[in-house]
Enzyme design. Structure first.
Site, short mmCIF file in Angstrom:
data_model
loop_
_atom_site.label_atom_id
_atom_site.label_comp_id
_atom_site.label_asym_id
_atom_site.label_seq_id
_atom_site.Cartn_x
_atom_site.Cartn_y
_atom_site.Cartn_z
N SER A 252 0.79 -1.30 0.07
CA SER A 252 -0.12 -0.03 -0.02
C SER A 252 0.83 1.15 -0.01
O SER A 252 1.83 1.22 -0.76
CB SER A 252 -0.98 -0.12 1.10
OG SER A 252 -1.80 0.92 1.15
N ASP A 572 -8.38 -3.76 -6.62
CA ASP A 572 -8.54 -4.45 -5.26
C ASP A 572 -9.32 -3.72 -4.30
O ASP A 572 -9.03 -4.10 -2.98
CB ASP A 572 -6.95 -4.70 -4.71
CG ASP A 572 -6.09 -3.48 -4.12
OD1 ASP A 572 -7.04 -2.31 -4.34
OD2 ASP A 572 -5.17 -3.52 -3.91
N HIS A 626 -7.39 -5.55 -0.95
CA HIS A 626 -6.04 -4.77 -0.68
C HIS A 626 -5.40 -5.10 0.52
O HIS A 626 -4.22 -5.23 0.32
CB HIS A 626 -6.73 -3.35 -0.44
CG HIS A 626 -5.46 -2.31 -0.41
ND1 HIS A 626 -4.71 -2.28 -1.75
CD2 HIS A 626 -4.82 -1.47 0.48
CE1 HIS A 626 -3.65 -1.19 -1.28
NE2 HIS A 626 -3.71 -0.64 0.16
#
Lengths: 671, 684
Positions: A252, A572, A626
């Site tokens: 991320s 995602d 994610h």
């Protein structure tokens, strides 16, 4: 004790009916008294309290028995059950690869993303007494409920500097515990760590580069020397592991944080780490980016603009009262916004590259996208590929308009939209009266004029959004401008790009000179991901956030790209595939101006499959979401193989499910 | 399970029936026949009075089960209420005002974080967690095996022991098991929940501005020998890199190192290691220490070893264990319960090389011989009191007097660290040989023995009797004793540790790492600007030597020796209690071991301290906590509790904030350490 005392009087006055509720019974008991003298006495004792206690006691005992049984149960019991139901589970990747003979080779560095890292208190105000070195963020979040205002105060940063407010020191948790679990039971890195441990990794070969994810990247170095720490740790691990280079796994926001690091470590000492131009080549074998928002996340815009994302907007639509100030006087959203706007790091995720990447009013690289469900059906039935399915309505979805006011604006051709420029609009009088004072957001300085002007502009593209944010939150953006930049570089050799504010933007920096390094882009696809929003003005805005997502905007079409005011594309769930994949699919592929040394790039996509069985599989072994992707077996296998020495070719090169290559082609960027 | 369900069904079903009996039916048996009718009646009743459904279910008689449930309910509810109240309580009750922590006071004085701080935990206090284990340890991945709540000991004791043991031959991991030190400040802030080790110090350091960027806990696997922590985990390299990093990122300010207990000799080892060139050492060069280290503040240092270790290695017991055994002989006895707790503990302990590092060092020259010991003339607390009460003036004058030694003619013979029988611990050395061994020896059968393996099993009864016949052992002969009873362990450990005194420190053999942790066989680094502090508690009776006896258990696999708890000193020998002779110290480390190096061995320029590093002794007299509210005491001098001692914390904070030894006021001494050191005669 009080219970015991209450029992005695009831014993004494057992002749008279003690409570109204028992009147009838008591009388009947009088008759049967002669027969069962013992009984009647006992019966009188049963008051309401006794009953309650009996009940509580019963539940407690039952609970204890169950806990005891649960604890006595062999640890492998759930596995037996699972295997009985679904057949033997596949080995977790660590076990499987251990059997193949893989062994720990390259040291591994984890770089957690935003939000997932724990933060603990080192110094606080009076109200935070007793929380020293307790987690404020992560863990159980118990303090949010106990002392919410205190918590917000301590989690906020200084409005001017973006650093600690006076008298408060909140610092990242260190070590693997920083982000192995976000809250108890909700894994982030834990599964990956456990699988790496199977092939022999341990603390000395794994390092969690925890940092304070609220700060801008450079401020992490200024305040905590986090970047120096990463450098020193990588150097140490490479040295103590016989010179084997490190494999870095950012997740991320950690992806762009590490991008920043790679530039920082090369830059000379006062601003950078002074590692010299070949530091990365010497110390890093591969960077395996998981769900990397290289080009930003549209979600961040909504977060900054109105402190809401799809989930919150939905909650608002379903239960309008819960988040509304008028009823509870809580102003949750305002507090949230006030807090998050002090976090510089959120600004690092504003979409980068402007209209070139994200599309203009009429065009966007993803146009023509058909949600995966539909796509599969279509390819089954009519054999018409998504590209030639021109008749589809979804083709007209104008993703480029990242924010539009009203559904009609979102759909109308650009020529029909009348836009009045907001940039020079007079902000007008301060709306805020005294009652709003406690929760301050910059919206209070905007006045009605400003709000009107924003709404009048109708539609905003990625490039204009930066201006919009400058308009609605000038102070925040002024702070952010010092640390982040969102453009595309014309000439990368321009000396201005030596400044650290460009380091986290892949479109304004060159990759390091490390031809042997590999860069992976690993991300999930197959989940609708927020891409553009339909906004409206909040009807009753006194000291309220003046804009909100128009949850009534829904598309009747079966494609359903628009749902509750949010246009979704493939991704995602947080990062659209475009942002996660574009750099590796096109901009860094081969020798480009962004990648002068020709570092190899690989795109590895993981198609989302929801867990087949909620109870036993937890968050799924094939998830593409994610965070849940960190438990994806295929992804873990890739990582472990690379950590054990494999290269991108060994893995099989690219692995693509989405249309990322097609979209990247449509983007017209000088390379 | 099934029975409880049945009971529950009875409860719910039979009760209405019984209730209906109150309607007037006479006997239970009849009721059962008329069950249907009464049930109908019950239903009717329910219709009439629907609101009181629960009331109606009330059984007539107090059944045991109901009573139990109700009591549990009471307890639970009260508990919850109290819990709730406690949670609602403001953090600071006005009545329970806690004294201001030293950190807050010093902050007001204007102290701020200056030098980075490195904490080095000691033996036992650091947490260990599992990284790879046998199938029996499933689900414990990255859970603490040592430290924390220790729940696994009770759940799967044998599995736990297996995983904590090291390999018998190499002293490293057994195959298939990886247990590693917990890193970070959490490694040793609390040993078990609520039992602080470093937490208070950390909190006070944080008050003046320390945080994790300038405070580092050098956690290591304390079971390994020091050099092996580098071989297996690169712990020393890591420490070096961390110190260098903190030095650089904190504006080139030198580091203050605060080791505790065994961490002290571990850090001594580090100081030598870092200077030594690379294959064996860290290659930092001869001025690394001078460049990077401002001060080493040793807390409760075990420089010259701890006699307690001897008891531990010989019979896996120390004062506490021996006491338990004396009070409840059944509990630890292998015959009764078949648990063989001690044997297990011994087996595991003996695989830990680090324990050997704590054996008394320096031999007879430091610890005394059969007839002499530096501490002789020490007057034990209880004894002191008695004396001052009864005959006041004359004798009191004597023991405060320097020559009080002479007055006590039959001083305890501390030099005999192990003696078999009380008599052997008291008679003059010339009479030792005349003492007859009264203990008959049992023939141990070797066939039926279980899995618990200690090296005692390989000892023949003859050799055991030989051990006993020697009667008394001094620090030097002790090594021979241990070599006899545990040859393998000592062989393994002596590759890593040495316990002698160097004749010639320039002898190239002293470049080997096995000498690095012995202050009597190494030179301090060449760092004239560095300071060394010895901070330790005094005023608590501390184990110094033991009276042993042969264990009477004739079962195999048992430990043949145990502390003779019946040996109690009377009159003048008040220092003997429960088979253990006590001297002054911090309950674990005698002052001799903790203070000697700073008081004499390193004072000024000596051969052990060629660059003349300044040394300071800071003693903290033990005061038991005033009230329970104080917890483990703000002025405690006990080995671990001293980490909460206000005066000690203040000293550490001041040094960390830039003060030097002279600013603190130099030495601060309560015990006889100077006198004791004077009597120790070694070449300096």
């Amino acid at each position: 004790m009080s219970f015991l005392r209450r029992r005695k009087p009831s014993e004494k006055q057992h002749v008279a009916p003690s409570s109204e509720q028992k009147l009838e019974e008591e009388e009947k008991e009088h008759h049967s008294r002669k027969n069962e003298a013992k009984n009647k006495e006992a019966k009188k004792k049963w008051s309401c309290v006794d009953n309650c206690c009996w009940f509580v006691g019963f539940i407690c005992s039952l609970w204890w028995i169950l806990t005891f049984l649960y604890n006595a149960m062999p640890a492998s019991f759930p596995q037996y059950v699972t295997e009985a139901i679904t057949g033997p589970l596949p080995d977790p990747p660590g076990v499987k690869l251990q059997k193949e003979g893989l062994k720990a080779k390259h040291p591994v560095v984890f770089v957690p993303g935003i939000v997932t890292g724990g933060l603990e208190l080192w110094e606080g105000h009076q109200c935070a007494e007793g929380l020293f070195r307790k987690r404020l963020w992560g863990g159980t979040f118990g303090e949010v409920y106990k002392r919410p205002l205190c918590w917000v105060e301590h989690m906020s940063l200084d409005n001017e500097t973006g650093l600690d407010p006076a008298g408060i020191r909140v610092r990242p948790v260190h070590g693997l515990v920083a982000a192995d679990y976000f809250v108890p039971g909700y894994f982030v890195w834990a599964v990956l760590i456990a699988n790496l441990a199977r092939i022999g990794y341990e603390e000395k070969t794994m390092y969690m580069a925890a940092y304070d994810w609220r700060l801008s990247f450079q401020n992490n170095e200024v305040r905590d020397q986090t970047l120096s720490r990463i450098k020193s740790n990588i150097e140490l691990m490479v040295a103590t592991n016989g010179g084997k280079k490190a494999v870095v796994i950012p997740h991320s926001m950690g992806v762009i944080y590490f991008l920043h690091f790679m530039k920082w470590v090369e830059a000379p000492a006062p601003m950078g780490g002074g590692g010299g131009p070949d530091w990365c080549a010497k110390h890093i074998k591969a960077v395996m980016n998981i769900g990397g928002p290289f080009l930003g996340v549209p979600k961040a815009v909504a977060g900054l603009f109105s402190a809401e994302a799809r989930d919150i907007a939905m909650a608002k639509a379903i239960a309008p009262g819960a988040l509304d100030k008028d009823i509870f006087h809580i102003q949750t959203l305002q507090y949230l916004m006030k807090m998050t706007r002090t976090w510089d790091s959120t600004m690092s995720m504003i979409p980068k590259g402007g209209d070139t990447i994200w599309g203009s009013l009429d065009w966007s690289p993803e146009e023509g996208y058909i949600p995966s469900k539909k796509r599969k059906q279509r390819s089954n039935s009519t054999e018409v590929s998504g590209d030639s399915g021109t008749e589809s309505k979804s083709r007209n979805v104008k993703y480029g308009r990242m924010i539009s006011f009203g559904k009609d604006v979102a759909e109308a051709p650009s020529s029909e939209i009348k836009r009045i420029d907001f940039r020079d609009a007079i902000k007008g009088k301060n709306v805020a009266n005294n009652t709003c004072r406690d929760v301050w957001t910059e919206y209070h300085d905007m006045g009605f004029g400003g709000i009107k002007a924003v709404a009048e502009y109708k539609a905003y593209t990625a490039g204009e959004i930066v201006d919009l944010l400058h308009f609605v939150a000038p102070k925040m953006m002024a702070r952010g401008d010092k640390h982040f930049s969102y453009g595309i570089a014309d000439d990368l050799d321009d000396p201005k790009y030596n400044h650290y504010k460009y380091w986290s933007n892949p479109l304004e920096t060159k990759l390091p000179n490390a031809p042997e390094m590999e860069i992976y882009s690993m991300y999930g696809v197959g989940i609708p991901t927020e891409r553009a929003y339909v906004y409206r003005e909040t009807p009753s805005s006194d000291c309220y956030i003046p804009f909100e997502i128009d949850t009534s905007a829904d598309e009747d079409d079966e494609d359903k790209c628009l749902k509750n005011g949010v246009y979704t594309v493939d991704g995602d769930e947080t990062v659209p595939a475009l942002s996660a994949g574009f750099m590796c699919a096109k901009a860094w592929r081969g020798k480009t101006r962004f990648n002068p040394s020709g570092i190899k790039t690989f795109v590895r996509e993981y198609d989302h499959a929801p867990p087949s069985n909620l109870l036993l599989e937890g968050r799924g072994t094939q998830s593409g979401a994610h965070v849940d992707i960190m438990g994806n077996f295929a992804l873990m296998e890739d990582i472990i193989r690379v950590a054990a020495g494999a290269t991108g070719e060994d893995l099989g090169g690219d692995r693509v499910y989405s249309d990322i290559f097609k979209w990247s082609e449509k983007i017209n960027l000088k390379l | 399970m099934a029975s409880s369900i049945l009971r529950f069904r009875k409860l719910c079903f039979v009760e209405p029936v019984k209730w209906s009996s109150s309607l007037g039916s006479e006997s239970c048996q009849k009721q059962k026949n008329e069950e249907k009718q009464t049930y109908d009646a019950f239903k009717e009743q329910e219709k009439e009075n629907p609101k009181g459904k629960r009331q109606k279910k009330q059984p007539k008689e107090w059944r045991c089960m109901d009573n139990c449930c109700r009591t549990i309910g009471y307890i639970c509810t009260t508990w919850w209420l109290l819990l709730f109240l406690v949670n609602c309580l403001p953090a600071n009750l006005p009545g329970l005002s806690v004294p201001e922590p030293p950190g807050a006071r010093l902050k007001r004085e204007g102290l701020t974080a200056l030098h980075p701080v490195v904490l080095v935990p000691g033996i036992v206090t650091g947490g260990l967690e599992l990284w790879e284990g046998k199938p029996c340890s499933e689900g414990l991945f990255r859970k603490r095996l040592w430290g924390g709540s220790f729940t696994e000991i009770f759940k799967r004791p044998l599995c736990w022991l297996e995983h904590l043991s090291l390999d018998n031959e190499t002293g490293l991991d057994p195959p298939g098991i990886r247990v590693r030190a917990v890193p970070g400040l959490v490694a040793a802030d609390y040993f078990a929940p609520g039992y602080f080790v470093w937490a208070i110090l950390i909190e006070n350091l944080a008050k003046i501005g320390y945080e994790s960027k300038n405070m580092y806990m050098a956690a290591y696997d304390w079971r390994l020998s020091f050099q092996n922590t580098e071989v297996r985990d690169q712990a020393l390299s890591r420490l070096k890199s961390k110190i260098e990093l903190m030095y650089l990122t904190n504006g080139r300010r030198k580091v203050v190192v605060v080791p505790h207990s065994m961490g002290v000799i571990y850090f001594l080892h580090f100081l030598k290691w870092v200077e030594t060139p690379t294959p064996m050492g860290g290659g930092g060069g001869p001025d690394w220490c001078n460049k990077h280290i401002k001060a080493v503040m040793n807390i409760g240092p075990a420089f010259l070893g701890v006699p307690k270790t001897v008891g531990n290695l010989l019979s896996a017991e120390s004062k506490d264990v021996a006491l338990v055994r004396a009070m409840a002989p059944v509990l630890l006895d292998s015959k009764t319960l078949g648990l063989q707790t001690l044997e297990h503990a011994m087996r595991v302990c003996r695989t830990w090389d680090s324990v050997v590092s704590l054996l008394p060092k320096g031999g007879d020259a430091i610890w005394g011989n059969l007839d002499w010991s530096p501490e002789e003339g020490h007057i034990c607390d209880s004894f002191k009191e008695r004396r001052t009460q009864s005959s006041s003036v004359d004798k009191k004058g004597n023991y405060t007097d320097d020559r009080g030694v002479i007055h006590l003619k039959e001083a305890s013979k501390y030099g005999r660290i192990i003696s078999f029988g009380k008599e052997a611990s008291e008679v003059p050395s010339s009479h030792l040989s005349t003492l007859a061994s009264k203990v008959g020896l049992h023939n141990t059968a070797n066939i039926s023995c279980g899995k618990v393996w200690t090296e005692y099993d390989e000892m023949s009864p003859e050799s055991i009797s030989k051990v006993v016949e020697k009667k008394a052992y001094t620090a030097t002969t002790l090594a021979d004793l241990l070599r006899l009873v545990a040859p393998k362990m000592m062989q393994r450990a002596e590759a890593h540790f040495s316990h002698g005194i160097a004749e010639n420190l320039d002898d190239p053999k002293y470049n080997h790492y096995k000498y690095w942790s012995n202050p009597l066989e190494t030179k301090l680094p060449n760092a004239p600007d560095m300071e060394i502090y010895c901070l330790y508690g005094a005023g608590i009776p501390t184990e110094r030597s033991y009276v042993y006896k042969l264990s009477h258990s004739d079962k195999c696999k048992s430990i043949p020796f145990q502390i003779d708890t019946s040996a109690d000193g009377s009159g003048i020998n008040g220092c003997l209690k429960g088979g253990v002779y006590f001297v002054d110290g911090d309950e674990t480390v005698p002052v001799l071991s903790a203070g000697f190096m700073c008081a004499k061995g390193w004072r000024g320029k000596t051969r052990f301290n060629p660059s003349g590093i300044a040394t300071y002794i800071r003693e903290y007299r033990h005061k038991p906590p005033m009230s329970l509210l104080e917890g483990r005491g703000l002025e405690s001098g006990a080995h671990v509790d001293i980490m909460g001692n206000v005066a000690l914390i203040e000293d550490v904070l001041r040094v960390a904030a830039g003060a030097n030894g002279a600013d603190l006021g130099g030495d601060r001494i309560y015990s006889d350490i100077m006198k004791i050191s004077e009597r120790v005669n070694i070449r300096l």
